[in-house]
Structure formats: C-alpha cells, structure tokens
Design a protein around this motif. Sequence first.
Motif, short mmCIF file in Angstrom:
data_model
loop_
_atom_site.label_atom_id
_atom_site.label_comp_id
_atom_site.label_asym_id
_atom_site.label_seq_id
_atom_site.Cartn_x
_atom_site.Cartn_y
_atom_site.Cartn_z
N UNK A 64 6.94 11.53 -0.05
CA UNK A 64 6.22 12.21 1.04
C UNK A 64 5.17 11.33 1.72
N UNK A 65 4.46 10.50 0.93
CA UNK A 65 3.40 9.67 1.51
C UNK A 65 3.91 8.33 2.01
N UNK A 66 5.21 8.16 1.98
CA UNK A 66 5.84 6.89 2.38
C UNK A 66 5.21 5.70 1.65
N UNK A 67 4.98 5.87 0.36
CA UNK A 67 4.37 4.79 -0.43
C UNK A 67 5.26 3.55 -0.46
N UNK A 68 6.57 3.77 -0.36
CA UNK A 68 7.52 2.66 -0.43
C UNK A 68 7.68 1.95 0.91
#
Length: 470
Positions: free
Chosen positions: A86-90
């Motif tokens: 969801x937080x686009x950590x990748x």
Amino acid sequence: KSFTEPFRPQYHFSPEANWMNDPNGMVYLDGEYHLFYQYYPDSTVWGPMHWGHAVSTDLVHWEHLPIAIYPDKNGWIFSGSAVIDHNNTSGLGSPQNPAMIAIFTYHDPVGEKEGRVDFQTQGIAYSLDKGRTWTVYADNPVLKNPGIKDFRDPKVRWYADSEGNGKWIMSLAVWDKISFYSSPNLLDWTFESDFNPDWAAYGGVWECPDLFPLTDTDGTQKWILFVSINPGGPQGGSATQYFVGNFDGKTFSTESSETLWLDYGADNYAGVTWSNVPESDGRTLFIGWMSNWQYAQIVPTHPWRSATTLPRNLELVKKDNGYLVASRPVKEIEKLRTESITVSGNSFELENELVELLLSPNQEDFKIHISNDKGDRVIIEKSDQELKIDRTQSGFIDFSTEFPAVHNAPLHAIDVKNIRLFIDRSSIEIFINDGELVMTELVFPTFPFTNVNLEGISDSNTLHYLNGIW
Ligand code: FRU
C-alpha cells in the motif's frame, strides 16, 4: 467445466487438471480472494513448480485463471506469500496503484543436482493488474542462501510497532527452525532471530510458517506461529503444529509448552492465512492443502491431484489449560445449503452425496457410522478421551499402506458439545465445538455414502444437503 469425474471434490477447490500441492500467496484485493498454489501443469505428480492461480469473490466459488508465475533462470517457484504494498515501499507500484507482490522460494534444480547447499533462495514478482499478469523482479533473488539446504516458504506480513513505525517481517523455514527477517521495502532483508524450542515437534523438516496476531473474545491478543512439518505429524506424514506467544518485531517467544496441532486429521498441510483482509471484515482466513505427502501422489484421482480444505476462519480460544486456535468453516459455506432437514432417530439415509451434518452428543462417548450398501464405511468415535476416525474400510484404500488407518486425536480438556461434519465426494471434515478440535480426512468410497447410524447422539439433528460450486 464438468468436474464430474469420480472423487472430484464438488465444493472444495481443485485444479482442472494435473498436480497441486500447497496453497500459496493468498491475498485479498478489491473484492477478490486470490488463491495461488504449487502447480505442475505437465503431470499428476509433483515436478517443476509453478504458481497456479484462482480467484473467488466469496471464498467458496472459484474461477480458474492462467498460471501466474513460471520457473525462470533462478529455479522452480516453490511456496510463498503475497502482500499488497500500500505504501509503495518497494517502488514497484504507485500509491494510486499499489503492487501485489509475491514473495516465494526459488528452488534451483541444477544447484541441487550438483550437490550444492545454496539452491534455495527467495525471489519476488509483482502485478499491477490485480494478479492477472506478473513481472519477475530483475534483481532476484532478494534473499540469498546462507549455506543451508532447506531455506524456504517465506510468509511476509506488515508489522507496526506501538509508535506506528512499520516494516515487513518474513517468517522463513530453515531446516528445523523458523528464521525471522525484516525489510523496509521487500527488497533488502535483515536477519532478526531464530525460533526452535527444544520441546517442539521435529519429526521432519519445518516448512510453510505463518506468523499472525489473534484476539480472543475478552480482547486478549496473542501472536500465533504456524509451522508445518513433514514427516512427524500426529497421524504420520505431514501436519501443521502451532505455537501461541508474542512477537515484538524481532523475536517470537512462546508460552506453549507442548505441541499443538491445528488439525488432527491426516489431510491438512501447508496451510497459511490470507493477507490484506479488510479490517471491516476482521477475520483471519485460512486454507490448507487437503492431502498428505505420504500418499498425495498416488491417490486414485484423475486427471487432477489434490484439493484444498474448506476455507476456515481462525479464532483464539481460552481454555483452562491455555489458549488454542480454533478453525471454523467460513460462514460463506452456508450459502451452499440447498435443503435442510431435521432428522430424528439414530439412523437415517443420505439422498445426496454433498452433506453437512450438525449433531449433538447426549452421552460421554459416541459413535457415528457413515456407510453405503457396498460395505464401505467410516467410523467416527469418541472414547477414552480421544476422537477417532477409522478409514480402514472406507472404499479404495490399497493404493498406499499408510492410507487405511485409525486416526486418534486427544481431546485434551475439550468437552464435546457439538459436532459438525462435511462430506464431499472424497473428503470428510469434522469440527468439534466450533473447531476447537478438527480432523480433515480423505476418503475414496467406491460408491457414495448413503447411511448414517448414531450412538450416544441426540435423536434430533440437522442435515443440510449442499450445492456443488462448479
Ligand atoms: C510443502 C513444500 C514446501 C515447498 C513446496 C514445494 O509441501 O515441501 O516446503 O516450498 O512444498 O512444492
């Protein structure tokens, strides 16, 4: 789709054809429950693994989709999990369209053949279109092998501490222990700790872990760690043990002091929970592989092999002697009920082969005979503080010497109040006291079961006939 072959499960998921084992990467997104699974599309026995794929909007009816992930230069695609970033950590998706990311084990058959020890590594793949198409991450593997043969089955979840700082936690099966790794972005992983208490079950290799919190009806939260082991299960072969305890973001500690089994039947293995289930739903949803490595590859089914268990929601239940994890069939299953009958007396006939039975014992010990006129029978019995299921005369049994057996489960302190039985064409699932004790068993009757005889059970019970799902 016909799905009319002998023994074809009518309300359990199975692939249209060929080999399946562990459920993988279960994740919910935008109204769909995804189920991926260990799949070998070229044969009805295990082989080079792919991730097969199916989706459902209700956990009960499934749509088969094309294979999601294929073997590549890093190896075959073994078991693993999927999350929504969801937080686009990748950085692989965007905040508007977060990536669905699969984290799995690469099993390199070349390295294995060469006698190396580092042939299992962890890789990732991502989808930006609700799991329909997948891109393998260019810099795989994301977690290299530190020099141990069994290094697999990553189950990843988001963990937030009390200050709200979050990170990804991977539980990984490493021969006879579970290792925990953490990552800010699913790409870079740091070792945190190992878990392997000396009193646990070590009859075989540890596989398919899962770590998740559960809260009981008093609001007490515990962390649960599932560890599938093969062999060494209570009925021989494969089974899933679990530990009740605490996880602090780095280390899992258990308050259990004896081995607890999620399912005392022979046929529930490698099951794990769905990720990204909406908070508004709040359930912890589980599905297992309804077979056992002892005979999974030789059961008399064609042109497919294996099915999943009924989907279940997991509940933390406090007992006098500690906590246990109860497994309950998800309520969506009740939509399959087509005809509901109050049956009286201790003997009645079944007019449909898809059955759900609700029984109340009225004596300390009881017996349930399920049979047909060809002499096939399954006997479920409670005596000596044990629940037993006898499938020695259940129909086709001689494909394996291990299959025909009486399986016993200790009742611990459970006082049996209700019994719920599900019969499909080649399985029986028994839920005692809303899933406090569960036994899942394959059976291959030569003819559908038509008779039920009861002893020690009330003479008014409920019988539901069920619709198939295909
Ligand atoms: C469990 C298992 C996993 C492995 C997969 C291979 O049944 O052995 O440990 O990843 O199956 O298909």
